[in-house]
Design a protein around this motif. Structure first.
Motif, short mmCIF file in Angstrom:
data_model
loop_
_atom_site.label_atom_id
_atom_site.label_comp_id
_atom_site.label_asym_id
_atom_site.label_seq_id
_atom_site.Cartn_x
_atom_site.Cartn_y
_atom_site.Cartn_z
N ARG A 61 15.68 47.80 -59.14
CA ARG A 61 16.67 48.24 -58.16
C ARG A 61 18.05 48.40 -58.79
O ARG A 61 18.84 49.25 -58.38
CB ARG A 61 16.72 47.25 -56.99
CG ARG A 61 17.15 45.85 -57.35
CD ARG A 61 17.25 44.96 -56.12
NE ARG A 61 17.67 43.61 -56.44
CZ ARG A 61 16.84 42.62 -56.74
NH1 ARG A 61 15.53 42.85 -56.75
NH2 ARG A 61 17.30 41.41 -57.02
N ASP A 62 18.36 47.57 -59.81
CA ASP A 62 19.64 47.69 -60.48
C ASP A 62 19.68 48.91 -61.40
O ASP A 62 20.73 49.51 -61.60
CB ASP A 62 19.94 46.41 -61.28
CG ASP A 62 20.10 45.20 -60.37
OD1 ASP A 62 20.63 45.38 -59.26
OD2 ASP A 62 19.67 44.11 -60.76
N PRO A 86 30.89 59.65 -55.51
CA PRO A 86 29.93 58.58 -55.19
C PRO A 86 29.22 58.79 -53.86
O PRO A 86 28.05 58.42 -53.71
CB PRO A 86 30.80 57.32 -55.17
CG PRO A 86 32.19 57.79 -54.94
CD PRO A 86 32.27 59.14 -55.58
N VAL A 87 29.90 59.40 -52.89
CA VAL A 87 29.26 59.67 -51.61
C VAL A 87 28.14 60.68 -51.79
O VAL A 87 27.04 60.53 -51.23
CB VAL A 87 30.30 60.18 -50.58
CG1 VAL A 87 29.62 60.54 -49.26
CG2 VAL A 87 31.36 59.12 -50.34
N PHE A 88 28.38 61.72 -52.59
CA PHE A 88 27.34 62.71 -52.85
C PHE A 88 26.14 62.07 -53.53
O PHE A 88 24.98 62.33 -53.15
CB PHE A 88 27.90 63.84 -53.72
CG PHE A 88 26.86 64.84 -54.14
CD1 PHE A 88 26.38 65.77 -53.24
CD2 PHE A 88 26.36 64.84 -55.43
CE1 PHE A 88 25.40 66.69 -53.62
CE2 PHE A 88 25.40 65.76 -55.83
CZ PHE A 88 24.92 66.68 -54.92
N ALA A 89 26.37 61.25 -54.54
CA ALA A 89 25.27 60.62 -55.27
C ALA A 89 24.43 59.75 -54.34
O ALA A 89 23.18 59.74 -54.42
CB ALA A 89 25.81 59.79 -56.43
N MET A 90 25.08 59.01 -53.43
CA MET A 90 24.33 58.14 -52.52
C MET A 90 23.65 58.92 -51.40
O MET A 90 22.62 58.50 -50.88
CB MET A 90 25.27 57.09 -51.91
CG MET A 90 25.82 56.09 -52.92
SD MET A 90 26.77 54.76 -52.11
CE MET A 90 28.14 55.69 -51.43
N VAL A 93 20.02 61.74 -52.30
CA VAL A 93 18.65 61.30 -52.63
C VAL A 93 17.74 61.38 -51.42
O VAL A 93 16.67 61.99 -51.46
CB VAL A 93 18.66 59.87 -53.21
CG1 VAL A 93 17.24 59.42 -53.54
CG2 VAL A 93 19.55 59.80 -54.43
N CYS A 94 18.16 60.77 -50.34
CA CYS A 94 17.36 60.75 -49.11
C CYS A 94 18.31 60.96 -47.94
O CYS A 94 19.13 60.10 -47.64
CB CYS A 94 16.61 59.43 -48.97
SG CYS A 94 15.59 59.32 -47.49
N VAL A 95 18.18 62.10 -47.28
CA VAL A 95 19.07 62.44 -46.17
C VAL A 95 18.81 61.49 -45.00
O VAL A 95 17.69 61.40 -44.49
CB VAL A 95 18.84 63.89 -45.72
CG1 VAL A 95 19.77 64.24 -44.55
CG2 VAL A 95 19.06 64.84 -46.88
N GLY A 96 19.84 60.76 -44.60
CA GLY A 96 19.70 59.80 -43.51
C GLY A 96 19.65 58.35 -43.97
O GLY A 96 19.68 57.45 -43.14
N ALA A 97 19.57 58.12 -45.29
CA ALA A 97 19.50 56.74 -45.80
C ALA A 97 20.34 56.66 -47.06
O ALA A 97 19.86 56.92 -48.16
CB ALA A 97 18.07 56.33 -46.07
N MET A 98 21.61 56.31 -46.91
CA MET A 98 22.50 56.22 -48.08
C MET A 98 22.27 54.90 -48.82
O MET A 98 22.03 53.87 -48.20
CB MET A 98 23.96 56.34 -47.64
CG MET A 98 24.32 57.72 -47.12
SD MET A 98 26.06 57.89 -46.68
CE MET A 98 26.84 57.75 -48.29
N HIS A 99 22.40 54.95 -50.13
CA HIS A 99 22.18 53.78 -50.99
C HIS A 99 23.49 52.98 -51.08
O HIS A 99 24.17 53.00 -52.11
CB HIS A 99 21.70 54.21 -52.37
CG HIS A 99 20.31 54.74 -52.38
ND1 HIS A 99 19.26 54.10 -53.01
CD2 HIS A 99 19.77 55.84 -51.82
CE1 HIS A 99 18.15 54.80 -52.85
NE2 HIS A 99 18.44 55.86 -52.13
N TYR A 100 23.81 52.26 -50.02
CA TYR A 100 25.08 51.55 -49.97
C TYR A 100 25.24 50.45 -51.02
O TYR A 100 26.37 50.13 -51.39
CB TYR A 100 25.31 50.97 -48.58
CG TYR A 100 25.78 52.01 -47.58
CD1 TYR A 100 27.01 52.63 -47.73
CD2 TYR A 100 24.99 52.37 -46.50
CE1 TYR A 100 27.44 53.59 -46.83
CE2 TYR A 100 25.41 53.33 -45.59
CZ TYR A 100 26.63 53.93 -45.76
OH TYR A 100 27.06 54.89 -44.88
N PRO A 101 24.15 49.83 -51.53
CA PRO A 101 24.37 48.85 -52.61
C PRO A 101 25.06 49.43 -53.84
O PRO A 101 25.63 48.70 -54.64
CB PRO A 101 22.94 48.40 -52.95
CG PRO A 101 22.18 48.59 -51.68
CD PRO A 101 22.77 49.82 -51.06
N ALA A 102 25.01 50.76 -53.97
CA ALA A 102 25.66 51.41 -55.13
C ALA A 102 27.10 51.80 -54.84
O ALA A 102 27.77 52.36 -55.72
CB ALA A 102 24.87 52.65 -55.53
#
Length: 337
Positions: A61-62, A86-90, A93-102
């Motif tokens: 995950r890291d 950073p918003v674009f990168a998160m 990947v999957c529309v509707g589920a942003m990778h907020y840990p990043a």
């Protein structure tokens, strides 16, 4: 697509992808291929992030967070949009589920890359927009119509991009012959139009569109040149071509609809970017960073309607949609081609 797939799984990004994508993109631009730089930058950054994740023996995950950090840094350095990157990168990947840990590490990576790019002489991407109309009903309806039309153009761009690649791969299976065939097609197109507007990145044309000057068929020619370039095997990005297409289309719409062509060019850029990437928040932030916050309400109108009506089409085959755009139901839908 390899980068997006690696974030959702344990697939490894090869270390050699970074130098190879850099060299091949330089060759594309040197030879006049109609492509951008950001696709190579995202692959370059993702590959380097993956390499560091393996080097420091991080958990899976890291490693995914490191890939997103690399993507954010590369996007920020290329476009000098450290908030949107950073918003674009998160978001992509999957529309509707942003990778907020990043969020925190990607933001730090993005700001650092933008600062370093500035020190190396890469200017901030700022454009002036003329005659932003006050927020009223009539201009709002016109901008909503522009958003609807940008959704249609974005679907057309995605379909032609994927279908051209599919047809060239099926008809010319040898990759060396295929890229020679694509080169010949680009040369023929160039001889037909007799100008270099549609070769390379096309920033000059974007600048003219934002000044209110564009011809109506320019967006169609850019779609065709880019589809042949990338479908034939040249490497590069699709995002700058989408800016080109959106800017000239928006400018021509403004000329016809009686609203500032310069402002409509900026609206077209962000609305079409959203239509092909399905990233509404990043699209809004790019609009604000490139053009200022004066037109933000109009940008968001066009972005929202373009996002909704572009359906499940997109540039990246590995992008997935967690929720339906229309009902909110869980769909886990893949990008249409």
């Amino acid at each position: 697509n390899m980068v997006l797939a690696s974030i959702r799984s344990e697939a490894r990004l090869p270390v050699q992808m970074a130098p190879l994508i850099f060299i091949s993109t330089v060759v594309t631009h040197l030879c006049g291929g109609s492509a951008g730089r950001e696709g190579a930058a995202l692959q370059l950054g993702g590959s380097i992030g993956s390499m560091f994740g393996r080097l420091f023996r991080m958990q899976e995950r890291d490693k995914h967070v490191m890939i997103l950090c690399g993507m954010s840094a590369a996007f920020s350095a290329i476009f000098r949009t450290p908030i949107a990157a950073p918003v674009f990168a998160m978001e992509v990947v999957c529309v509707g589920a942003m990778h907020y840990p990043a969020l925190v590490p990607s933001t730090i990576a993005s700001l650092t890359a933008s600062w370093l790019a500035g020190k190396l002489g890469i200017p901030l991407a700022k454009f002036s927009v003329q005659e932003i109309p006050p927020l009223q009903i009539v201009p709002s309806l016109k901008i909503l119509l522009l958003g609807v039309l940008c959704a249609g153009v974005s679907v057309l761009f995605c379909i032609l991009l994927h279908q051209t690649e599919k047809q060239l791969h099926s008809r010319v299976q040898n990759p060396y012959l295929r890229i020679l065939a694509a080169s010949g097609m680009i040369w023929i197109l160039f001889l037909l139009v007799r100008n270099q507007d549609y070769l390379g990145i096309g920033t000059d044309v974007i600048g003219r569109a934002l000044a209110g000057d564009a011809v109506w068929y320019a967006f169609l020619m850019k779609i065709l040149f880019t589809a042949v370039t990338l479908g034939g095997g040249f490497k590069g990005g699709e995002i700058v071509p989408s800016f080109f297409i959106g800017a000239v289309f928006g400018c021509c719409f403004g000329q016809i609809a009686g609203i500032s062509p310069s402002f409509c060019a900026s609206v077209g850029m962000v609305a079409l970017f959203c239509g092909v990437t399905n990233c509404p928040l990043a699209s809004l932030m790019i609009g604000i960073e490139l053009f200022g916050a004066g037109g933000a309400p109009y940008y968001f109108m066009a972005i929202a309607i373009s996002y909704l009506l572009s359906g499940y089409y997109g540039l990246y085959g590995e992008q997935s949609f967690l929720y339906s755009k229309f009902t909110g139901a869980v769909v886990n839908h893949k990008t249409r081609k």
